[in-house]
Scaffold this active site. Structure first.
Site, PDB file in Angstrom:
ATOM      1  N   GLU A 190      -9.390 -10.615  -7.659  1.00  0.00           N
ATOM      2  CA  GLU A 190      -8.478  -9.490  -7.493  1.00  0.00           C
ATOM      3  C   GLU A 190      -7.375  -9.490  -8.547  1.00  0.00           C
ATOM      4  OE1 GLU A 190      -9.034  -8.734  -2.686  1.00  0.00           O
ATOM      5  OE2 GLU A 190      -7.190  -9.677  -3.397  1.00  0.00           O
ATOM      6  N   TYR A 199     -12.645  -2.775  -3.265  1.00  0.00           N
ATOM      7  CA  TYR A 199     -13.191  -2.630  -1.911  1.00  0.00           C
ATOM      8  C   TYR A 199     -14.719  -2.538  -1.895  1.00  0.00           C
ATOM      9  CZ  TYR A 199      -8.437  -1.899  -0.220  1.00  0.00           C
ATOM     10  OH  TYR A 199      -7.121  -2.063   0.112  1.00  0.00           O
ATOM     11  N   ASN A 258      -1.419  -0.060   7.334  1.00  0.00           N
ATOM     12  CA  ASN A 258      -0.921  -1.403   7.652  1.00  0.00           C
ATOM     13  C   ASN A 258      -0.097  -2.027   6.526  1.00  0.00           C
ATOM     14  OD1 ASN A 258      -2.972  -2.168   5.910  1.00  0.00           O
ATOM     15  ND2 ASN A 258      -4.216  -3.141   7.489  1.00  0.00           N
ATOM     16  N   LYS A 290       0.833  -1.206   0.000  1.00  0.00           N
ATOM     17  CA  LYS A 290       0.000   0.000   0.000  1.00  0.00           C
ATOM     18  C   LYS A 290       0.867   1.255   0.000  1.00  0.00           C
ATOM     19  CE  LYS A 290      -3.694  -2.358   2.531  1.00  0.00           C
ATOM     20  NZ  LYS A 290      -4.485  -2.343   3.777  1.00  0.00           N
ATOM     21  N   HIS A 302      -1.613  -5.549   1.518  1.00  0.00           N
ATOM     22  CA  HIS A 302      -2.864  -6.280   1.317  1.00  0.00           C
ATOM     23  C   HIS A 302      -2.516  -7.664   0.798  1.00  0.00           C
ATOM     24  CE1 HIS A 302      -6.765  -7.512  -0.291  1.00  0.00           C
ATOM     25  NE2 HIS A 302      -6.105  -7.877  -1.371  1.00  0.00           N
TER      26      HIS A 302
END
Length: 181
Positions: free
Chosen positions: A157, A80, A143, A40, A146
């Site tokens: 995905e 998402y 974080n 990310k 992913h």
């Protein structure tokens, strides 16, 4: 018993080919599972890409797709979509479109399940030491990485983030040292 095992092997190979992937292995084990892993914007900004890649390589997984992208909001919205009703959704889309992301496709035996374990709990405060988030992150909204949470989600995905021509099928010379094939 032998016939049942042979039948499973043939079914696994057909499944790989049907998914457009070359089955790895010539013995009793067929490996073609793939997963999406994305570093990310915070992970890219903090220069964690190399360490994250290194962890997957050391684990024995094979990198078959890699790109640095500024992800369009439409792709993020599709990625998402299940979080659309959450209050944090707009901030998540803003954040994920705020900088480059390194998207990767990794291949290997049980790669989806093992990747999720390697990445750790969504909240770094609950992630165990030794996991990527447990070692490298402190806040749930930053974080770093992913990883797809199921084989079915991984397939969706990967199709969303990569064109099939962007995935490379290659045989790693260390394959027989990693798998009993």
């Amino acid at each position: 018993m032998l016939l049942r095992g042979l039948s499973r092997l043939v079914a696994a190979r057909r499944s790989c080919w049907a998914a457009g992937r070359r089955p790895l292995g010539s013995g009793s084990q067929v490996i073609c599972e793939q997963t999406l892993v994305a570093v990310k914007p915070d992970g890219v900004q903090r220069r964690l890409v190399g360490e994250i890649i290194q962890r997957f390589e050391k684990r024995g997984f094979q990198l078959v797709g890699l790109k640095l992208v500024q992800v369009p909001r439409e792709v993020l919205s599709a990625h998402y979509h299940d979080l659309e009703e959450k209050t944090f959704y707009p901030a998540l889309i803003d954040y994920m479109s705020s900088g480059p992301i390194v998207a990767m496709v990794w291949e290997g035996q049980d790669v989806v399940k093992v990747s999720r374990t390697m990445v750790g709990a969504t909240s770094p405060t609950q992630a165990l030491p030794g996991t990527i988030r447990g070692d490298l992150c402190v806040d749930i909204s930053r974080n770093a990485v992913h990883a797809s949470d199921s084989v079915e989600v991984a397939q969706k995905e990967i199709a969303l983030w990569f064109h099939h021509s962007e995935l490379v099928q290659w045989k790693c010379c260390a394959h027989s040292n990693i798998y009993n094939v």
